[in-house]
Write a protein that holds these residues in place. Sequence first.
Motif, mmCIF file in Angstrom:
data_model
loop_
_atom_site.group_PDB
_atom_site.id
_atom_site.type_symbol
_atom_site.label_atom_id
_atom_site.label_comp_id
_atom_site.label_asym_id
_atom_site.label_seq_id
_atom_site.Cartn_x
_atom_site.Cartn_y
_atom_site.Cartn_z
ATOM 1 N N PRO A 30 45.440 49.638 -1.851
ATOM 2 C CA PRO A 30 45.355 50.897 -1.096
ATOM 3 C C PRO A 30 46.203 50.931 0.179
ATOM 4 O O PRO A 30 45.686 51.110 1.281
ATOM 5 C CB PRO A 30 43.868 50.977 -0.761
ATOM 6 C CG PRO A 30 43.469 49.540 -0.576
ATOM 7 C CD PRO A 30 44.267 48.770 -1.593
ATOM 8 N N PHE A 31 47.506 50.741 0.047
ATOM 9 C CA PHE A 31 48.389 50.863 1.207
ATOM 10 C C PHE A 31 49.812 51.068 0.706
ATOM 11 O O PHE A 31 50.107 50.906 -0.482
ATOM 12 C CB PHE A 31 48.322 49.617 2.102
ATOM 13 C CG PHE A 31 48.699 48.337 1.399
ATOM 14 C CD1 PHE A 31 50.033 47.979 1.210
ATOM 15 C CD2 PHE A 31 47.716 47.485 0.907
ATOM 16 C CE1 PHE A 31 50.373 46.821 0.553
ATOM 17 C CE2 PHE A 31 48.057 46.316 0.252
ATOM 18 C CZ PHE A 31 49.388 45.984 0.072
ATOM 19 N N ALA A 32 50.695 51.427 1.626
ATOM 20 C CA ALA A 32 52.123 51.506 1.354
ATOM 21 C C ALA A 32 52.830 50.484 2.234
ATOM 22 O O ALA A 32 52.252 49.946 3.185
ATOM 23 C CB ALA A 32 52.647 52.904 1.630
ATOM 24 N N THR A 33 54.094 50.185 1.936
ATOM 25 C CA THR A 33 54.886 49.308 2.784
ATOM 26 C C THR A 33 56.184 50.011 3.167
ATOM 27 O O THR A 33 56.754 50.772 2.382
ATOM 28 C CB THR A 33 55.214 47.967 2.101
ATOM 29 O OG1 THR A 33 55.859 48.207 0.845
ATOM 30 C CG2 THR A 33 53.960 47.155 1.886
ATOM 31 N N CYS B 169 56.331 46.251 6.685
ATOM 32 C CA CYS B 169 54.999 46.273 7.276
ATOM 33 C C CYS B 169 54.116 47.169 6.434
ATOM 34 O O CYS B 169 54.602 48.046 5.711
ATOM 35 C CB CYS B 169 55.041 46.771 8.724
ATOM 36 S SG CYS B 169 55.650 48.460 8.907
ATOM 37 N N CYS B 170 52.828 46.930 6.509
ATOM 38 C CA CYS B 170 51.871 47.740 5.754
ATOM 39 C C CYS B 170 51.521 48.993 6.543
ATOM 40 O O CYS B 170 51.279 48.939 7.758
ATOM 41 C CB CYS B 170 50.599 46.939 5.479
ATOM 42 S SG CYS B 170 50.839 45.531 4.390
ATOM 43 N N THR B 171 51.492 50.106 5.863
ATOM 44 C CA THR B 171 51.067 51.371 6.473
ATOM 45 C C THR B 171 49.878 51.910 5.700
ATOM 46 O O THR B 171 49.694 51.610 4.522
ATOM 47 C CB THR B 171 52.216 52.394 6.466
ATOM 48 O OG1 THR B 171 52.663 52.601 5.115
ATOM 49 C CG2 THR B 171 53.389 51.908 7.296
ATOM 50 N N ASP B 172 49.064 52.705 6.384
ATOM 51 C CA ASP B 172 47.881 53.313 5.773
ATOM 52 C C ASP B 172 46.895 52.281 5.261
ATOM 53 O O ASP B 172 46.143 52.536 4.304
ATOM 54 C CB ASP B 172 48.270 54.258 4.618
ATOM 55 C CG ASP B 172 49.213 55.352 5.072
ATOM 56 O OD1 ASP B 172 49.068 55.829 6.216
ATOM 57 O OD2 ASP B 172 50.111 55.725 4.301
#
Length: 475
Positions: A360-363, A401-404
Amino acid sequence: MSEALSCPRLLVAGLGGGSGKTMVSLGLARALREDGLIVQTFKKGPDYIDAQWLSLASGQPTSNLDPFLLSPTQLRQVVAARAAGKDLLLVEGNRGLFDGKDVQGSCSSAELARLLQCPVVVVLDCTKVTRTMAAVVLGLVHFDPQLAIGGVILNRTAGCRHRTIVRQSIETYTGVPVLGELPKLKDNPIPERHMGLTSHAEWGTDVLAAVAARVREHVDIAACLRLARSAPHLPLSFQEAAPLFVPRAPRGVRIGVALDAALWFYYQENIDALQAAGAEVVPFSLLRDPELPPMHALYLGGGFPETLAQGLSANVSMRESVRRAVERGMPVYAECGGLMYLGRELHFQGQTFPMSGALPFATTVCSRPQGHGYVAATVTAPSPFFAPGTQLLGHEFHYSCCTDLPGDANLVLQLDPGVGMAAGRDGLVWRNVFASYTHIHAVGVPAWAEAMVEAAMAFAACPSGGRLENLRRGT
């Protein structure tokens, strides 16, 4: 009863990054291989790209040697294991010869050379310098008298007069022999980008013949070989002379390893450890294969998912296959690039590419490193592969980096030092997935491979899903 390592060996060092030691190492390895020698190459430091190029040059799988990731005993054990049947051990250093993680030079190439009693050749970038280089070499010799600096190779020399002055200055004032004089090249035969040399899978390997020819023309290979053969016998303890891994009987499980131009950052010892623990290792491609092959666990290493993002995204059936495997509860171990693939999407150079959607994230890939260096981690909560309280040594090097990332994300690694996924936290546990930016070495973390195989066995016994019964709870 102790044994001794008698194999000729040589460490190629530099004054800093970009000095030319990689090209010299590649050229020496390929030229000596062409001459019929069996050359075992090593790369000092947590490095995958140079190590893979060295493997291609020597024709032998390259092992990494790093005094932070591995103890002195483990370092000698790796070297002894790889030395069997070889004519020469060639170690490429990293950064400057004495550069380490602190003022004492801990984990430096010099420390490794002393540990292995390995003669050293230093590659010198001679751009816009002549006689001063003799003072630099004199400083290297006197900075650590216990280090056997057996010669230097001049790099990026401007012409005959330049080479003559530098060579005569060094030999007059230092007594250190000059073993080669490489001219300045207009273009780098293997271009660099944000994480170092361009991947062999994207650039091609025919360039190595040209690199070897250049080294043959400008370096005294015979003198380098004599220096390597001057290395003393290295006494080995019983443990240092023992095999790296004791093979177990096959345990009926298959562990898939993503291996293609997108993901290929794997230490050879990590693969060897899984096989020794009784697993069948099944390579496959996230780019080319339509779906996962039959397997009981999945290992996704690092690599360059950003530069191959279009191809990864276009393989919709594979993305769906990975997502379904995660939802079924298949054990998955993902490092860096594998973490990026497991996310929802990848943002790179103004474009967005859908990934597997399993996590459950974007990069987002940034212009500067977001985490770079050694990592010391403590496992703070249960995970499929590590018990709480486990101490891990590793490294990270990521521009993404990881977002959300959800606020309640189960990050089970506390880093000190290290950046990880979020302010010193790393290791996302999601269902039976462990995903982190931290890379580990199986020799330095010997329990990892056994845990991976046990997780695969638990999934094979109950493939319908759910949390693994052997989740490491520390009880």
